[in-house]
Design a protein around this motif. Sequence first.
Motif, mmCIF file in Angstrom:
data_model
loop_
_atom_site.group_PDB
_atom_site.id
_atom_site.type_symbol
_atom_site.label_atom_id
_atom_site.label_comp_id
_atom_site.label_asym_id
_atom_site.label_seq_id
_atom_site.Cartn_x
_atom_site.Cartn_y
_atom_site.Cartn_z
ATOM 1 N N MET A 1 -8.769 0.593 -34.343
ATOM 2 C CA MET A 1 -7.749 0.576 -35.382
ATOM 3 C C MET A 1 -8.447 0.707 -36.745
ATOM 4 O O MET A 1 -9.476 0.096 -36.982
ATOM 5 N N ILE A 2 -7.858 1.510 -37.605
ATOM 6 C CA ILE A 2 -8.382 1.687 -38.960
ATOM 7 C C ILE A 2 -7.452 1.012 -39.955
ATOM 8 O O ILE A 2 -6.241 1.205 -39.925
ATOM 9 N N VAL A 3 -8.041 0.190 -40.809
ATOM 10 C CA VAL A 3 -7.307 -0.493 -41.871
ATOM 11 C C VAL A 3 -7.662 0.183 -43.187
ATOM 12 O O VAL A 3 -8.835 0.319 -43.523
ATOM 13 N N HIS A 4 -6.652 0.659 -43.901
ATOM 14 C CA HIS A 4 -6.886 1.236 -45.225
ATOM 15 C C HIS A 4 -6.772 0.117 -46.249
ATOM 16 O O HIS A 4 -5.772 -0.611 -46.273
ATOM 17 N N TYR A 5 -7.807 0.009 -47.075
ATOM 18 C CA TYR A 5 -7.849 -1.034 -48.095
ATOM 19 C C TYR A 5 -7.894 -0.359 -49.457
ATOM 20 O O TYR A 5 -8.897 0.233 -49.840
ATOM 21 N N TYR A 6 -6.777 -0.404 -50.164
ATOM 22 C CA TYR A 6 -6.664 0.227 -51.483
ATOM 23 C C TYR A 6 -7.127 -0.742 -52.555
ATOM 24 O O TYR A 6 -6.683 -1.892 -52.602
ATOM 25 N N THR A 7 -8.027 -0.277 -53.392
ATOM 26 C CA THR A 7 -8.691 -1.128 -54.361
ATOM 27 C C THR A 7 -9.084 -0.297 -55.583
ATOM 28 O O THR A 7 -8.779 0.891 -55.651
ATOM 29 N N ARG A 8 -9.760 -0.906 -56.517
ATOM 30 C CA ARG A 8 -10.367 -0.186 -57.638
ATOM 31 C C ARG A 8 -11.564 -0.996 -58.133
ATOM 32 O O ARG A 8 -11.681 -2.179 -57.828
ATOM 33 N N LYS A 9 -12.422 -0.347 -58.876
ATOM 34 C CA LYS A 9 -13.614 -1.010 -59.407
ATOM 35 C C LYS A 9 -13.211 -2.098 -60.399
ATOM 36 O O LYS A 9 -12.170 -2.006 -61.046
ATOM 37 N N ASN A 10 -14.072 -3.114 -60.523
ATOM 38 C CA ASN A 10 -13.874 -4.216 -61.480
ATOM 39 C C ASN A 10 -12.562 -4.970 -61.270
ATOM 40 O O ASN A 10 -11.900 -5.353 -62.233
ATOM 41 N N CYS A 11 -12.193 -5.165 -60.034
ATOM 42 C CA CYS A 11 -10.961 -5.877 -59.680
ATOM 43 C C CYS A 11 -11.362 -7.123 -58.889
ATOM 44 O O CYS A 11 -11.760 -7.026 -57.736
ATOM 45 N N SER A 12 -11.277 -8.283 -59.534
ATOM 46 C CA SER A 12 -11.711 -9.515 -58.862
ATOM 47 C C SER A 12 -10.824 -9.854 -57.661
ATOM 48 O O SER A 12 -11.315 -10.340 -56.640
ATOM 49 N N LEU A 13 -9.521 -9.595 -57.763
ATOM 50 C CA LEU A 13 -8.635 -9.827 -56.607
ATOM 51 C C LEU A 13 -9.040 -8.948 -55.434
ATOM 52 O O LEU A 13 -8.964 -9.367 -54.278
ATOM 53 N N CYS A 14 -9.469 -7.725 -55.739
ATOM 54 C CA CYS A 14 -9.887 -6.791 -54.694
ATOM 55 C C CYS A 14 -11.142 -7.287 -53.992
ATOM 56 O O CYS A 14 -11.254 -7.200 -52.770
ATOM 57 N N GLU A 15 -12.080 -7.812 -54.766
ATOM 58 C CA GLU A 15 -13.321 -8.330 -54.187
ATOM 59 C C GLU A 15 -13.038 -9.535 -53.285
ATOM 60 O O GLU A 15 -13.574 -9.631 -52.184
ATOM 61 N N GLU A 16 -12.186 -10.441 -53.751
ATOM 62 C CA GLU A 16 -11.815 -11.608 -52.937
ATOM 63 C C GLU A 16 -11.079 -11.168 -51.677
ATOM 64 O O GLU A 16 -11.316 -11.694 -50.586
ATOM 65 N N GLY A 17 -10.164 -10.222 -51.833
ATOM 66 C CA GLY A 17 -9.404 -9.720 -50.689
ATOM 67 C C GLY A 17 -10.289 -9.073 -49.652
ATOM 68 O O GLY A 17 -10.063 -9.217 -48.444
ATOM 69 N N LYS A 18 -11.313 -8.346 -50.110
ATOM 70 C CA LYS A 18 -12.216 -7.686 -49.162
ATOM 71 C C LYS A 18 -12.962 -8.719 -48.329
ATOM 72 O O LYS A 18 -13.170 -8.521 -47.132
ATOM 73 N N LEU A 19 -13.344 -9.836 -48.938
ATOM 74 C CA LEU A 19 -13.996 -10.899 -48.173
ATOM 75 C C LEU A 19 -13.078 -11.429 -47.075
ATOM 76 O O LEU A 19 -13.503 -11.659 -45.939
ATOM 77 N N MET A 20 -11.794 -11.631 -47.397
ATOM 78 C CA MET A 20 -10.822 -12.111 -46.405
ATOM 79 C C MET A 20 -10.650 -11.080 -45.287
ATOM 80 O O MET A 20 -10.582 -11.424 -44.112
ATOM 81 N N LEU A 21 -10.608 -9.817 -45.678
ATOM 82 C CA LEU A 21 -10.446 -8.738 -44.707
ATOM 83 C C LEU A 21 -11.669 -8.656 -43.789
ATOM 84 O O LEU A 21 -11.525 -8.469 -42.572
ATOM 85 N N GLU A 22 -12.854 -8.825 -44.354
ATOM 86 C CA GLU A 22 -14.072 -8.792 -43.543
ATOM 87 C C GLU A 22 -14.139 -9.975 -42.582
ATOM 88 O O GLU A 22 -14.619 -9.828 -41.448
#
Length: 79
Positions: A1-22
Amino acid sequence: MIVHYYTRKNCSLCEEGKLMLELAQEDHGFEIEERDIDTSDEWTEKYGLMIPVVEVDGEIIQAGTIDFVTISKRFQKKS
């Protein structure tokens, strides 16, 4: 299964979310495809106010604040 994770640079919420996703990835074994919305006008228009966004098979699983419990429960349903 592939999960698409939409983000952008310099986004602290995105960085935190990626940790949860990992963390969820360790339990459920899916592939994460990270997509920078600033590389596509379509993605910027669609997700600009929502990022980060976790999407599977065209369905938005979670947006904004990503939490491990919600993500894990959704991937258990998909397994």
